[in-house]
Enzyme design. Structure first.
Site, PDB file in Angstrom:
ATOM      1  N   GLN A  17       1.842 -35.021 106.764  1.00 10.49           N
ATOM      2  CA  GLN A  17       0.643 -34.295 106.328  1.00 10.49           C
ATOM      3  C   GLN A  17       0.853 -32.830 105.955  1.00 10.49           C
ATOM      4  OE1 GLN A  17      -3.882 -33.156 107.811  1.00 10.49           O
ATOM      5  NE2 GLN A  17      -2.860 -34.778 108.875  1.00 10.49           N
ATOM      6  N   ASN A  96       9.358 -30.496 104.526  1.00 11.54           N
ATOM      7  CA  ASN A  96       8.988 -30.392 105.950  1.00 11.54           C
ATOM      8  C   ASN A  96       9.728 -31.452 106.757  1.00 11.54           C
ATOM      9  OD1 ASN A  96       7.215 -32.454 104.900  1.00 11.54           O
ATOM     10  ND2 ASN A  96       5.902 -32.224 106.682  1.00 11.54           N
ATOM     11  N   PHE A  97      11.050 -31.491 106.530  1.00  9.98           N
ATOM     12  CA  PHE A  97      11.903 -32.358 107.341  1.00  9.98           C
ATOM     13  C   PHE A  97      12.042 -31.762 108.734  1.00  9.98           C
ATOM     14  CE2 PHE A  97      14.100 -33.158 103.119  1.00  9.98           C
ATOM     15  CZ  PHE A  97      13.538 -34.412 102.951  1.00  9.98           C
ATOM     16  N   LYS A 137      11.150 -31.286 116.903  1.00 10.04           N
ATOM     17  CA  LYS A 137      10.326 -31.941 115.888  1.00 10.04           C
ATOM     18  C   LYS A 137       8.877 -31.838 116.356  1.00 10.04           C
ATOM     19  CE  LYS A 137      13.647 -35.139 114.062  1.00 10.04           C
ATOM     20  NZ  LYS A 137      13.957 -36.513 113.705  1.00 10.04           N
ATOM     21  N   TYR A 139       4.557 -32.656 115.712  1.00 16.01           N
ATOM     22  CA  TYR A 139       3.379 -33.226 115.053  1.00 16.01           C
ATOM     23  C   TYR A 139       2.144 -32.385 115.413  1.00 16.01           C
ATOM     24  CZ  TYR A 139       5.909 -37.416 113.635  1.00 16.01           C
ATOM     25  OH  TYR A 139       6.779 -38.277 113.034  1.00 16.01           O
ATOM     26  N   GLU A 140       1.068 -32.693 114.722  1.00 16.47           N
ATOM     27  CA  GLU A 140      -0.191 -31.954 114.824  1.00 16.47           C
ATOM     28  C   GLU A 140      -0.543 -31.442 116.231  1.00 16.47           C
ATOM     29  OE1 GLU A 140      -2.794 -31.196 112.446  1.00 16.47           O
ATOM     30  OE2 GLU A 140      -3.468 -30.126 114.216  1.00 16.47           O
ATOM     31  N   ASP A 169      -1.303 -29.323 110.941  1.00 20.89           N
ATOM     32  CA  ASP A 169      -0.763 -29.934 109.717  1.00 20.89           C
ATOM     33  C   ASP A 169      -1.305 -29.284 108.438  1.00 20.89           C
ATOM     34  OD1 ASP A 169       0.886 -31.713 110.964  1.00 20.89           O
ATOM     35  OD2 ASP A 169      -0.551 -33.347 110.980  1.00 20.89           O
ATOM     36  N   GLY A 248     -17.970 -15.300 118.313  1.00 18.28           N
ATOM     37  CA  GLY A 248     -18.097 -13.874 118.046  1.00 18.28           C
ATOM     38  C   GLY A 248     -19.183 -13.270 118.902  1.00 18.28           C
ATOM     39  N   GLY A 249     -19.914 -12.336 118.315  1.00 18.92           N
ATOM     40  CA  GLY A 249     -20.971 -11.693 119.077  1.00 18.92           C
ATOM     41  C   GLY A 249     -22.298 -12.437 118.978  1.00 18.92           C
ATOM     42  N   GLN A 273     -28.461 -15.143 116.246  1.00 18.25           N
ATOM     43  CA  GLN A 273     -27.930 -13.925 115.633  1.00 18.25           C
ATOM     44  C   GLN A 273     -28.838 -12.766 116.048  1.00 18.25           C
ATOM     45  OE1 GLN A 273     -28.382 -13.895 111.446  1.00 18.25           O
ATOM     46  NE2 GLN A 273     -26.553 -12.665 111.059  1.00 18.25           N
TER      47      GLN A 273
HETATM   48  N1  CAO Z   1      17.128 -39.667 100.866  1.00 19.94           N
HETATM   49  C1  CAO Z   1      17.966 -39.720 101.931  1.00 19.94           C
HETATM   50  N2  CAO Z   1      17.639 -39.261 103.151  1.00 19.94           N
HETATM   51  C2  CAO Z   1      16.409 -38.764 103.295  1.00 19.94           C
HETATM   52  C3  CAO Z   1      15.475 -38.672 102.238  1.00 19.94           C
HETATM   53  C4  CAO Z   1      15.896 -39.161 100.979  1.00 19.94           C
HETATM   54  N3  CAO Z   1      15.088 -39.142  99.921  1.00 19.94           N
HETATM   55  N4  CAO Z   1      14.340 -38.136 102.717  1.00 19.94           N
HETATM   56  C5  CAO Z   1      14.538 -37.897 104.006  1.00 19.94           C
HETATM   57  N5  CAO Z   1      15.761 -38.250 104.371  1.00 19.94           N
HETATM   58  C6  CAO Z   1      16.384 -38.143 105.693  1.00 19.94           C
HETATM   59  C7  CAO Z   1      16.585 -36.733 106.139  1.00 19.94           C
HETATM   60  O1  CAO Z   1      17.711 -36.160 105.511  1.00 19.94           O
HETATM   61  C8  CAO Z   1      16.767 -36.917 107.643  1.00 19.94           C
HETATM   62  O2  CAO Z   1      18.073 -37.327 107.894  1.00 19.94           O
HETATM   63  P1  CAO Z   1      19.010 -36.754 109.092  1.00 19.94           P
HETATM   64  O3  CAO Z   1      18.112 -36.582 110.281  1.00 19.94           O
HETATM   65  O4  CAO Z   1      20.015 -37.834 109.256  1.00 19.94           O
HETATM   66  O5  CAO Z   1      19.588 -35.486 108.665  1.00 19.94           O
HETATM   67  C9  CAO Z   1      15.888 -38.125 107.942  1.00 19.94           C
HETATM   68  O6  CAO Z   1      15.528 -38.689 106.665  1.00 19.94           O
HETATM   69  C10 CAO Z   1      14.600 -37.933 108.715  1.00 19.94           C
HETATM   70  O7  CAO Z   1      14.117 -36.677 108.674  1.00 19.94           O
HETATM   71  P2  CAO Z   1      13.005 -36.111 109.692  1.00 19.94           P
HETATM   72  O8  CAO Z   1      13.645 -35.496 110.887  1.00 19.94           O
HETATM   73  O9  CAO Z   1      12.194 -35.172 108.879  1.00 19.94           O
HETATM   74  O10 CAO Z   1      12.116 -37.375 110.071  1.00 19.94           O
HETATM   75  P3  CAO Z   1      11.471 -37.875 111.454  1.00 19.94           P
HETATM   76  O11 CAO Z   1      10.633 -39.040 111.085  1.00 19.94           O
HETATM   77  O12 CAO Z   1      12.483 -38.105 112.492  1.00 19.94           O
HETATM   78  O13 CAO Z   1      10.539 -36.677 111.950  1.00 19.94           O
HETATM   79  C11 CAO Z   1       8.757 -35.073 111.785  1.00 19.94           C
HETATM   80  C12 CAO Z   1       9.256 -36.470 111.427  1.00 19.94           C
HETATM   81  C13 CAO Z   1       7.459 -34.849 111.066  1.00 19.94           C
HETATM   82  C14 CAO Z   1       8.522 -34.997 113.305  1.00 19.94           C
HETATM   83  C15 CAO Z   1       9.817 -34.042 111.350  1.00 19.94           C
HETATM   84  O14 CAO Z   1      10.069 -34.221 109.982  1.00 19.94           O
HETATM   85  C16 CAO Z   1       9.420 -32.610 111.594  1.00 19.94           C
HETATM   86  O15 CAO Z   1       9.430 -32.116 112.724  1.00 19.94           O
HETATM   87  N6  CAO Z   1       9.077 -31.893 110.524  1.00 19.94           N
HETATM   88  C17 CAO Z   1       8.794 -30.477 110.573  1.00 19.94           C
HETATM   89  C18 CAO Z   1       7.452 -30.227 111.149  1.00 19.94           C
HETATM   90  C19 CAO Z   1       6.369 -30.963 110.397  1.00 19.94           C
HETATM   91  O16 CAO Z   1       6.196 -30.799 109.222  1.00 19.94           O
HETATM   92  N7  CAO Z   1       5.592 -31.741 111.149  1.00 19.94           N
HETATM   93  C20 CAO Z   1       4.322 -32.203 110.637  1.00 19.94           C
HETATM   94  C21 CAO Z   1       4.332 -33.506 110.105  1.00 19.94           C
HETATM   95  S1  CAO Z   1       2.681 -33.856 109.703  1.00 19.94           S
HETATM   96  O17 CAO Z   1       2.055 -34.394 111.127  1.00 19.94           O
END
Ligand code: CAO
Length: 416
Positions: A17, A96-97, A137, A139-140, A169, A248-249, A273
């Site tokens: 997201q 946002n990996f 890592k 999430y929301e 998010d 607020g106030g 208010q």
């Molecule tokens: N081709 C090949 N590999 C790919 C790819 C593609 N097109 N797209 C993604 N990948 C790979 C990445 O390179 C990564 O590989 P490695 O870990 O081996 O280096 C892998 O897919 C997974 O990446 P990830 O860590 O982003 O995925 P996850 O599902 O384990 O985690 C999340 C998800 C959201 C927790 C994590 O991405 C994160 O913390 N992101 C940053 C914060 C964020 O944006 N969170 C909000 C998400 S919205 O709720």
């Protein structure tokens, strides 16, 4: 009609997201957003919480409108070459990996800069670089807890509570969009790209700044007069949860209307208010309070604020939330009905303004989504359906210079 971001090409390496919300916004305003997804799987939200078997889930369709989809395995040699070509021809890369994933893929900031010195690389992470949680890592709800929102939301006798609003998010995505547009302006002046980063924790903290204000006030005076705990309850040394109190106030609360016994949303939010005190008294038929020193200043009302709310609820007991607001708006009193998502989906005003829109989708027919909350005098935002997985792969490859034969080879090598 030309759009403000026409000509800006964005490599959209986002998922779930936070990142997709950012790139969707830029796509609405004209950027060419190419969503890069892993072949065969794509963004995980395509298949999460599906309501129609085998069709892209609403989680995906609501965050990826107006984009193109390119499948690409960036861990293959050929896939990396495609990404290099794309980087050379694009303006922004958004990702946002999890922490370090882009580097592990071989696309460090130094390498991207070498390929394209004008490139803007924009990232969302859970925590900022150098933070002691930078490897997490996120999430929301994790972000809401780490950003101070959960400890200050909810009722005083309940646990920390997360909000339904996507403070971690989508809110972080909106911050990132501001960062990207700022970096684009900077590039126009200098020709130089740069790295832009927003952490989800920081974006939540930015929205919780008035709670930090409260912490500082509490540290100094030991109480917070606008909280329900004042003056009859206890304060500790941290900002408490304040239920539905106004931040607020202006004291406010969620008040019951006719039908609350069976309808969970038969409520209005009512704000007292300061300068609306006289109109409030008139609306309630309590003119005697207007000049009564026991009521006519915010401080005088403070210790009986819940008695006043109880009197307003008595007044509301024979009125629906809509009837009540229609009366109160004539007196210029800040208030609103508590709306369910069903009411929002069906609201004619929101349809008319383009905030709730119905768009076409190749698998789903039409679907309802939230359109641009920003309105422009010179841009009518048209929301188009989200792309199918890999729908534009060949088209994008051809545009960046691949021949038909080379595209066929990329398919055969399973790089796209
Ligand atoms: N081709 C090949 N590999 C790919 C790819 C593609 N097109 N797209 C993604 N990948 C790979 C990445 O390179 C990564 O590989 P490695 O870990 O081996 O280096 C892998 O897919 C997974 O990446 P990830 O860590 O982003 O995925 P996850 O599902 O384990 O985690 C999340 C998800 C959201 C927790 C994590 O991405 C994160 O913390 N992101 C940053 C914060 C964020 O944006 N969170 C909000 C998400 S919205 O709720």
């Amino acid at each position: 009609m030309s759009k403000p971001l026409d000509g800006i090409k964005i490599i959209d390496f986002t998922h779930v997201q936070a990142g997709p919300a950012c790139t969707q916004l830029l796509a609405w305003y004209g950027a060419d957003v190419i969503k890069v997804e892993r072949p065969g799987a794509g963004d995980v939200t395509r298949s999460q919480l599906r309501d129609i078997p085998d069709a892209d889930a609403l989680y995906f369709t609501q965050l990826n409108s107006n984009k193109r989809s390119l499948t690409l395995d960036t861990k293959t040699k050929q896939g990396k070459e495609v990404l290099e070509k794309l980087i050379r021809q694009s303006d922004v890369l958004v990702e946002n990996f999890g922490p370090g994933a882009l580097d592990r893929m071989g696309f460090t900031w130094d390498y991207i800069r070498e390929l394209n010195p004008g490139m803007i690389v924009a990232s969302v992470k859970g925590f900022s670089d150098g933070h002691h949680y930078e490897d997490l890592k996120v999430y929301e709800n994790v972000a809401q807890c780490a950003g101070g929102a959960a400890s200050t939301t909810g009722f005083w006798d309940g646990p920390p509570t997360v909000s339904a609003a996507a403070l971690g998010d989508s809110n972080t995505g909106m911050h990132l969009a501001i960062g990207i547009l700022t970096a684009l302006m900077h590039r126009t002046k200098t020709g130089k790209g740069q790295k832009v980063a927003v952490s989800m924790q920081d974006a939540v903290i930015n929205l919780c700044r008035v709670k930090l204000r409260d912490q500082l006030r509490l540290d100094r005076v030991g109480y917070l007069e606008e909280y329900p705990q004042y003056p009859h309850g206890e304060f500790t040394d941290v900002v408490p949860r304040g239920g539905n109190a106004g931040g607020g106030g202006q004291p406010g609360w969620v008040l019951k209307c006719k039908g609350w016994e069976t309808d969970p949303n038969a409520y209005i939010y009512f704000t007292i208010q300061g300068h609306a005190w006289a109109p409030i008294c008139k609306a309630l038929g309590r003119e005697e309070w207007i000049d009564d020193p026991a009521y006519n200043t915010p401080r005088a009302r403070q210790d009986k604020i819940f008695d006043i709310f109880a009197i307003i609820e008595t007044w509301l007991s024979d009125k629906t939330k809509y009837e009540a607001v229609d009366i109160l708006r004539k007196f210029d009193i800040p208030c609103a009905p508590v709306l369910s998502m069903k009411e929002i989906a069906e609201c004619p005003s929101l349809r008319k303004s383009g905030t709730i829109v119905e768009v076409e989708h190749k698998q789903r027919g039409t679907y309802l989504t939230v359109g641009s909350p920003v309105k422009f005098s010179d841009l009518k935002v048209e929301v188009t359906g989200s792309p199918l997985l890999g729908e534009h792969t060949d088209e994008v490859l051809a545009q960046i210079g691949y021949s038909k034969e080379q595209i066929a080879e990329l398919h055969a090598a399973k790089a796209v």
